[in-house]
Design a protein around this motif. Structure first.
Motif, PDB file in Angstrom:
ATOM      1  N   LYS A  69       0.860  -1.175   0.000  1.00 31.09           N
ATOM      2  CA  LYS A  69       0.000   0.000   0.000  1.00 31.09           C
ATOM      3  C   LYS A  69       0.898   1.228   0.000  1.00 31.09           C
ATOM      4  O   LYS A  69       1.867   1.309   0.768  1.00 31.09           O
ATOM      5  N   TYR A  70       0.598   2.174  -0.874  1.00 38.05           N
ATOM      6  CA  TYR A  70       1.352   3.423  -0.897  1.00 38.05           C
ATOM      7  C   TYR A  70       0.407   4.566  -1.251  1.00 38.05           C
ATOM      8  O   TYR A  70      -0.333   4.482  -2.232  1.00 38.05           O
ATOM      9  N   SER A  71       0.415   5.605  -0.432  1.00 39.85           N
ATOM     10  CA  SER A  71      -0.388   6.801  -0.670  1.00 39.85           C
ATOM     11  C   SER A  71      -1.861   6.455  -0.876  1.00 39.85           C
ATOM     12  O   SER A  71      -2.520   6.960  -1.796  1.00 39.85           O
ATOM     13  N   ASP A  72      -2.359   5.559  -0.004  1.00 39.67           N
ATOM     14  CA  ASP A  72      -3.757   5.138   0.000  1.00 39.67           C
ATOM     15  C   ASP A  72      -4.174   4.423  -1.286  1.00 39.67           C
ATOM     16  O   ASP A  72      -5.349   4.423  -1.652  1.00 39.67           O
ATOM     17  N   ARG A  73      -3.199   3.808  -1.966  1.00 38.49           N
ATOM     18  CA  ARG A  73      -3.492   2.983  -3.134  1.00 38.49           C
ATOM     19  C   ARG A  73      -2.861   1.610  -2.934  1.00 38.49           C
ATOM     20  O   ARG A  73      -1.851   1.473  -2.224  1.00 38.49           O
ATOM     21  N   TYR A  74      -3.446   0.607  -3.568  1.00 35.36           N
ATOM     22  CA  TYR A  74      -3.088  -0.778  -3.307  1.00 35.36           C
ATOM     23  C   TYR A  74      -2.550  -1.432  -4.580  1.00 35.36           C
ATOM     24  O   TYR A  74      -3.167  -1.367  -5.638  1.00 35.36           O
ATOM     25  N   PHE A  75      -1.376  -2.096  -4.434  1.00 35.70           N
ATOM     26  CA  PHE A  75      -0.679  -2.655  -5.583  1.00 35.70           C
ATOM     27  C   PHE A  75      -0.159  -4.057  -5.282  1.00 35.70           C
ATOM     28  O   PHE A  75       0.125  -4.398  -4.126  1.00 35.70           O
ATOM     29  N   ALA A  76      -0.005  -4.854  -6.334  1.00 42.79           N
ATOM     30  CA  ALA A  76       0.644  -6.166  -6.241  1.00 42.79           C
ATOM     31  C   ALA A  76       1.809  -6.195  -7.221  1.00 42.79           C
ATOM     32  O   ALA A  76       1.641  -5.893  -8.408  1.00 42.79           O
ATOM     33  N   PHE A  77       2.988  -6.527  -6.717  1.00 44.79           N
ATOM     34  CA  PHE A  77       4.166  -6.744  -7.552  1.00 44.79           C
ATOM     35  C   PHE A  77       4.301  -8.233  -7.850  1.00 44.79           C
ATOM     36  O   PHE A  77       4.074  -9.078  -6.974  1.00 44.79           O
ATOM     37  N   THR A 130      -6.661  -0.830  -6.240  1.00 44.12           N
ATOM     38  CA  THR A 130      -7.238   0.155  -5.319  1.00 44.12           C
ATOM     39  C   THR A 130      -8.763   0.114  -5.312  1.00 44.12           C
ATOM     40  O   THR A 130      -9.395   0.080  -4.248  1.00 44.12           O
ATOM     41  N   LYS A 131      -9.378   0.112  -6.465  1.00 43.02           N
ATOM     42  CA  LYS A 131     -10.847   0.158  -6.532  1.00 43.02           C
ATOM     43  C   LYS A 131     -11.478  -1.073  -5.898  1.00 43.02           C
ATOM     44  O   LYS A 131     -12.485  -0.970  -5.184  1.00 43.02           O
ATOM     45  N   THR A 132     -10.884  -2.250  -6.142  1.00 42.30           N
ATOM     46  CA  THR A 132     -11.483  -3.475  -5.611  1.00 42.30           C
ATOM     47  C   THR A 132     -11.285  -3.586  -4.095  1.00 42.30           C
ATOM     48  O   THR A 132     -12.149  -4.138  -3.406  1.00 42.30           O
ATOM     49  N   VAL A 133     -10.162  -3.056  -3.574  1.00 43.69           N
ATOM     50  CA  VAL A 133      -9.981  -3.048  -2.122  1.00 43.69           C
ATOM     51  C   VAL A 133     -11.007  -2.118  -1.472  1.00 43.69           C
ATOM     52  O   VAL A 133     -11.672  -2.480  -0.491  1.00 43.69           O
ATOM     53  N   LYS A 134     -11.157  -0.923  -2.024  1.00 45.05           N
ATOM     54  CA  LYS A 134     -12.085   0.050  -1.429  1.00 45.05           C
ATOM     55  C   LYS A 134     -13.538  -0.368  -1.606  1.00 45.05           C
ATOM     56  O   LYS A 134     -14.413   0.072  -0.839  1.00 45.05           O
ATOM     57  N   ARG A 135     -13.798  -1.215  -2.582  1.00 47.25           N
ATOM     58  CA  ARG A 135     -15.145  -1.757  -2.770  1.00 47.25           C
ATOM     59  C   ARG A 135     -15.424  -2.921  -1.823  1.00 47.25           C
ATOM     60  O   ARG A 135     -16.559  -3.352  -1.665  1.00 47.25           O
ATOM     61  N   GLY A 136     -14.371  -3.453  -1.191  1.00 48.46           N
ATOM     62  CA  GLY A 136     -14.539  -4.556  -0.248  1.00 48.46           C
ATOM     63  C   GLY A 136     -14.348  -5.926  -0.842  1.00 48.46           C
ATOM     64  O   GLY A 136     -14.573  -6.935  -0.162  1.00 48.46           O
ATOM     65  N   SER A 140      -8.440  -5.027   3.250  1.00 50.69           N
ATOM     66  CA  SER A 140      -7.619  -3.820   3.254  1.00 50.69           C
ATOM     67  C   SER A 140      -6.431  -3.902   4.197  1.00 50.69           C
ATOM     68  O   SER A 140      -5.574  -3.018   4.197  1.00 50.69           O
ATOM     69  N   PHE A 141      -6.339  -4.967   4.998  1.00 53.13           N
ATOM     70  CA  PHE A 141      -5.290  -5.053   6.014  1.00 53.13           C
ATOM     71  C   PHE A 141      -4.124  -5.949   5.600  1.00 53.13           C
ATOM     72  O   PHE A 141      -3.193  -6.140   6.373  1.00 53.13           O
ATOM     73  N   GLU A 142      -4.155  -6.500   4.398  1.00 52.74           N
ATOM     74  CA  GLU A 142      -3.113  -7.445   3.995  1.00 52.74           C
ATOM     75  C   GLU A 142      -2.125  -6.822   3.004  1.00 52.74           C
ATOM     76  O   GLU A 142      -1.613  -7.493   2.116  1.00 52.74           O
TER      77      GLU A 142
END
Length: 265
Positions: A69-77, A130-136, A140-142
């Protein structure tokens, strides 16, 4: 070798006589005996939606992924070579994470990858969720949170390194029963001189007695031991895993893809 669901690595054996009772991970203080269990939440199997390619199979496995998570956005490398399956050539949009609801796969909203002269050596892809995390649809904690301070400085030298990934020998899909066997392993050791250009590396404390194939894409965490202020930092992602040496791309280099994600908005 460590089955994360089983015995834990005694981190004190890696730092000599210095006491290591707890480690700071972000704003949390984690007991050293629980560190691997805590860090496992930031890694995931790399899952690919293969429906339409192999009609009888809805999903396939190919290595590991790192969740940040960076700057309230969620990413997978993950690594680019994971998409080049020996039998199946995956497209970027086939990459998935396992959703909150049973039997669901979640696809990324955006894909960021290197271009130009260094793209082949970079061997890394960034997926945004990001959109799918914020949609539930995803928890959001992983996701390991990257601070502005870590984002802007050079990756520090760790006292030891720790990676948690999903090797193929422990992770499988039973297509007849629709069962997904998912179990991570952890590898800990000391940083050593890399034998590959553009990489950092560490050597496992003991030579591995299992095939680490499948660790590509897994996170590498560094641990700095500073008396009562031991701390974890995100060091990079695994690109080449062998029994005697683990190579990885440094987080400092990975920020190139994060910058690209934000600059192209």
């Amino acid at each position: 070798m460590l089955g994360v669901e089983g015995n834990q690595i005694d981190l004190r054996t890696l730092v000599g006589q210095r006491v290591l009772t707890s480690v700071k991970v972000g704003n949390l203080i984690v007991p050293s005996t629980s560190l691997t269990e805590h860090l496992r939440r930031y890694t995931s199997p790399a899952v690919f939606n293969s429906a339409g390619i192999e009609p009888q199979y809805a999903m396939s496995l190919s290595g590991s992924a790192t969740l940040i998570k960076y700057s309230d956005r969620y990413f997978a490398f993950t690594t680019l070579h994971q998409l080049k399956h020996p039998q199946l050539q995956y497209d970027f949009d086939q990459f998935c994470l396992i959703g909150n609801r049973p039997h669901t796969l979640v696809t990324p909203q955006r894909i960021i990858y290197a271009t130009g002269n260094d793209s082949e050596d970079f061997d890394c892809v960034l997926f945004e969720f990001t959109k799918t995390v914020k949609r539930g649809d995803l928890p959001s904690f992983e996701w390991y949170e990257i601070t502005e301070e870590q984002y802007s400085i050079k990756t520090p030298k760790p006292d030891f390194a720790l990676s948690i990934g999903y090797p193929g020998f422990r992770n499988y899909i039973d297509y007849e029963t629709a069962h997904f066997g998912m179990s991570p392993n952890a590898i800990a050791g000391r940083e050593v001189e890399p034998s590959l250009k553009g990489r950092l590396s560490f050597a496992p404390r003991e030579k591995l007695h299992f095939d680490p194939s499948g660790f590509s894409g897994a996170p590498v965490f560094g641990v700095k031991v500073e008396q009562a202020n031991s701390r974890v930092f995100f060091a990079g992602i695994v690109t080449e895993a062998g029994k005697s040496q683990i190579h990885f791309i440094s987080f400092k280099r990975l920020t190139e893809l994060l910058k690209k994600a934000f600059n192209n908005d």
